[in-house]
Design a protein around this motif. Structure first.
Motif, PDB file in Angstrom:
ATOM      1  N   PHE A 148       0.794  -1.233   0.000  1.00 55.20           N
ATOM      2  CA  PHE A 148       0.000   0.000   0.000  1.00 55.20           C
ATOM      3  C   PHE A 148       0.829   1.289   0.000  1.00 55.20           C
ATOM      4  CE2 PHE A 148      -2.595  -3.310   1.947  1.00 55.20           C
ATOM      5  CZ  PHE A 148      -3.679  -3.266   1.102  1.00 55.20           C
ATOM      6  N   ILE A 149       1.949   1.309   0.724  1.00 56.20           N
ATOM      7  CA  ILE A 149       2.700   2.550   0.907  1.00 56.20           C
ATOM      8  C   ILE A 149       3.295   3.106  -0.390  1.00 56.20           C
ATOM      9  CG2 ILE A 149       4.739   3.552   2.028  1.00 56.20           C
ATOM     10  CD1 ILE A 149       3.978   1.887   4.508  1.00 56.20           C
ATOM     11  N   PRO A 150       4.002   2.322  -1.203  1.00 55.12           N
ATOM     12  CA  PRO A 150       4.588   2.920  -2.421  1.00 55.12           C
ATOM     13  C   PRO A 150       3.576   3.575  -3.369  1.00 55.12           C
ATOM     14  CG  PRO A 150       5.642   0.842  -1.965  1.00 55.12           C
ATOM     15  CD  PRO A 150       4.481   0.952  -1.017  1.00 55.12           C
ATOM     16  N   PRO A 151       2.467   2.910  -3.714  1.00 57.65           N
ATOM     17  CA  PRO A 151       1.564   3.593  -4.650  1.00 57.65           C
ATOM     18  C   PRO A 151       0.809   4.768  -4.031  1.00 57.65           C
ATOM     19  CG  PRO A 151       0.645   1.470  -4.028  1.00 57.65           C
ATOM     20  CD  PRO A 151       2.010   1.540  -3.430  1.00 57.65           C
ATOM     21  N   LEU A 152       0.580   4.724  -2.726  1.00 55.14           N
ATOM     22  CA  LEU A 152      -0.211   5.787  -2.094  1.00 55.14           C
ATOM     23  C   LEU A 152       0.628   6.978  -1.637  1.00 55.14           C
ATOM     24  CD1 LEU A 152      -2.730   3.686   0.018  1.00 55.14           C
ATOM     25  CD2 LEU A 152      -3.083   4.751  -2.213  1.00 55.14           C
ATOM     26  N   PHE A 153       1.876   6.740  -1.267  1.00 55.12           N
ATOM     27  CA  PHE A 153       2.682   7.833  -0.720  1.00 55.12           C
ATOM     28  C   PHE A 153       3.937   8.122  -1.539  1.00 55.12           C
ATOM     29  CE2 PHE A 153       0.151   6.382   2.864  1.00 55.12           C
ATOM     30  CZ  PHE A 153      -0.395   7.576   3.262  1.00 55.12           C
ATOM     31  N   ASP A 154       4.760   7.107  -1.750  1.00 55.81           N
ATOM     32  CA  ASP A 154       6.019   7.341  -2.465  1.00 55.81           C
ATOM     33  C   ASP A 154       5.780   7.824  -3.888  1.00 55.81           C
ATOM     34  OD1 ASP A 154       7.143   6.454  -0.140  1.00 55.81           O
ATOM     35  OD2 ASP A 154       7.748   4.504  -0.924  1.00 55.81           O
ATOM     36  N   ALA A 155       4.761   7.312  -4.534  1.00 50.70           N
ATOM     37  CA  ALA A 155       4.487   7.687  -5.929  1.00 50.70           C
ATOM     38  C   ALA A 155       4.081   9.150  -6.073  1.00 50.70           C
ATOM     39  CB  ALA A 155       3.400   6.785  -6.499  1.00 50.70           C
ATOM     40  N   GLN A 156       3.709   9.805  -4.993  1.00 49.13           N
ATOM     41  CA  GLN A 156       3.371  11.229  -5.057  1.00 49.13           C
ATOM     42  C   GLN A 156       4.564  12.066  -5.509  1.00 49.13           C
ATOM     43  OE1 GLN A 156       1.258  12.900  -1.679  1.00 49.13           O
ATOM     44  NE2 GLN A 156       0.320  10.918  -1.251  1.00 49.13           N
ATOM     45  N   ILE A 204      -6.451  14.030   1.458  1.00 48.10           N
ATOM     46  CA  ILE A 204      -6.013  13.432   2.727  1.00 48.10           C
ATOM     47  C   ILE A 204      -4.645  12.758   2.575  1.00 48.10           C
ATOM     48  CG2 ILE A 204      -7.243  11.248   2.396  1.00 48.10           C
ATOM     49  CD1 ILE A 204      -7.807  11.404   5.471  1.00 48.10           C
ATOM     50  N   LEU A 205      -4.394  12.127   1.424  1.00 46.82           N
ATOM     51  CA  LEU A 205      -3.097  11.475   1.216  1.00 46.82           C
ATOM     52  C   LEU A 205      -1.982  12.487   0.988  1.00 46.82           C
ATOM     53  CD1 LEU A 205      -4.022   8.389  -1.002  1.00 46.82           C
ATOM     54  CD2 LEU A 205      -3.482   8.437   1.430  1.00 46.82           C
ATOM     55  N   THR A 206      -2.253  13.523   0.229  1.00 47.78           N
ATOM     56  CA  THR A 206      -1.220  14.546   0.012  1.00 47.78           C
ATOM     57  C   THR A 206      -0.937  15.299   1.307  1.00 47.78           C
ATOM     58  OG1 THR A 206      -2.866  16.097  -0.827  1.00 47.78           O
ATOM     59  CG2 THR A 206      -1.645  14.808  -2.460  1.00 47.78           C
ATOM     60  N   ASP A 207      -1.968  15.523   2.117  1.00 49.59           N
ATOM     61  CA  ASP A 207      -1.759  16.169   3.418  1.00 49.59           C
ATOM     62  C   ASP A 207      -0.922  15.295   4.345  1.00 49.59           C
ATOM     63  OD1 ASP A 207      -3.224  18.314   2.544  1.00 49.59           O
ATOM     64  OD2 ASP A 207      -5.068  17.751   3.613  1.00 49.59           O
ATOM     65  N   LEU A 208      -1.195  13.986   4.360  1.00 49.50           N
ATOM     66  CA  LEU A 208      -0.397  13.067   5.183  1.00 49.50           C
ATOM     67  C   LEU A 208       1.061  13.077   4.741  1.00 49.50           C
ATOM     68  CD1 LEU A 208      -2.687   9.919   5.611  1.00 49.50           C
ATOM     69  CD2 LEU A 208      -1.736  11.321   7.429  1.00 49.50           C
ATOM     70  N   ASN A 209       1.275  13.083   3.452  1.00 51.15           N
ATOM     71  CA  ASN A 209       2.641  13.110   2.924  1.00 51.15           C
ATOM     72  C   ASN A 209       3.344  14.414   3.286  1.00 51.15           C
ATOM     73  OD1 ASN A 209       4.609  11.619   1.601  1.00 51.15           O
ATOM     74  ND2 ASN A 209       4.169  12.541  -0.372  1.00 51.15           N
ATOM     75  N   ARG A 210       2.655  15.523   3.140  1.00 52.59           N
ATOM     76  CA  ARG A 210       3.212  16.828   3.492  1.00 52.59           C
ATOM     77  C   ARG A 210       3.522  16.895   4.994  1.00 52.59           C
ATOM     78  NH1 ARG A 210       0.184  19.609  -0.059  1.00 52.59           N
ATOM     79  NH2 ARG A 210      -1.591  19.541   1.341  1.00 52.59           N
ATOM     80  N   ASN A 211       2.637  16.363   5.827  1.00 52.11           N
ATOM     81  CA  ASN A 211       2.870  16.356   7.276  1.00 52.11           C
ATOM     82  C   ASN A 211       4.078  15.499   7.644  1.00 52.11           C
ATOM     83  OD1 ASN A 211       0.746  18.083   7.803  1.00 52.11           O
ATOM     84  ND2 ASN A 211      -0.697  16.425   8.223  1.00 52.11           N
ATOM     85  N   TYR A 212       4.225  14.346   6.961  1.00 55.96           N
ATOM     86  CA  TYR A 212       5.388  13.497   7.215  1.00 55.96           C
ATOM     87  C   TYR A 212       6.675  14.260   6.886  1.00 55.96           C
ATOM     88  CZ  TYR A 212       9.230  10.495   5.996  1.00 55.96           C
ATOM     89  OH  TYR A 212      10.492   9.979   5.887  1.00 55.96           O
ATOM     90  N   ILE A 213       6.709  14.907   5.721  1.00 60.08           N
ATOM     91  CA  ILE A 213       7.900  15.644   5.294  1.00 60.08           C
ATOM     92  C   ILE A 213       8.249  16.728   6.310  1.00 60.08           C
ATOM     93  CG2 ILE A 213       8.804  17.225   3.528  1.00 60.08           C
ATOM     94  CD1 ILE A 213       7.180  15.530   1.473  1.00 60.08           C
ATOM     95  N   ALA A 214       7.235  17.425   6.821  1.00 57.48           N
ATOM     96  CA  ALA A 214       7.471  18.487   7.800  1.00 57.48           C
ATOM     97  C   ALA A 214       7.886  17.914   9.161  1.00 57.48           C
ATOM     98  CB  ALA A 214       6.215  19.341   7.949  1.00 57.48           C
TER      99      ALA A 214
END
Length: 168
Positions: free
Chosen positions: A21-29, A40-50
């Motif tokens: 699940f993680i690569p296609p939903l998060f890493d592929a962004q 919600i997925l782009t926000d989660l990714n942005r929050n992780y980066i921050a």
């Protein structure tokens, strides 16, 4: 392989199940247009980066983009295959584990080399990436162990291939 082998397989199963699940939903962004993902997925990714200060995902250097494509094209399908192989008890699980592990160790060497060499990575960020190297080593060892325990060939046994006869 016994109980220890089953524990290793359980750890790898949990990891591979997450990697389905993680690569296609998060890493592929990083490599695909962000518009195709729900907010919600782009926000989660942005929050992780921050939160983790993941400067690699924030800056998207070319080598990382290449590694993410590698992950999506090679490692993601291998993760799916490995989940199936564990559940179905397939004999080729060791081979796919070896492929996966060697590939992850190689990729993580580049990523960790950049992080440690640049001095930009926080301890928190390193603690997020280092376990992937450990999983890569574990998967590689699992693949090697399964291959060495299956080799039952002997030096004394004759080859199943018959020698060619002379036609003269």
């Amino acid at each position: 392989m016994g109980a220890f082998g089953k524990l290793i397989d359980a750890i790898l199963f949990l990891y591979f199940a997450l990697m389905v699940f993680i690569p296609p939903l998060f890493d592929a962004q990083t490599v695909l247009p962000k518009q195709i993902y729900p907010a919600i997925l782009t926000d989660l990714n942005r929050n992780y980066i921050a939160d983790f200060g993941d400067y690699l995902l924030a800056e998207e250097p070319h080598f990382l983009v290449g590694l993410i494509w590698h992950e999506l094209v090679l490692l993601w399908p291998l993760s799916i295959a490995n989940v199936y192989a564990i559940l179905a008890g397939k004999s080729w699980f060791g081979t796919t584990c070896l492929l996966y592990g060697a590939s992850v160790v190689t990729s993580m060497s580049a990523v960790l080399g950049e992080m440690l060499g640049s001095g930009k990575a926080s301890e928190k960020l390193l603690m997020m990436y280092v376990p992937f190297m450990g999983i890569g080593i574990l998967a590689t060892l699992r693949g090697l162990v399964s291959r060495s325990t299956k080799s039952t060939g002997s030096v004394d046994k004759r080859s199943a291939v018959k020698p060619r006869r002379k036609l003269a």
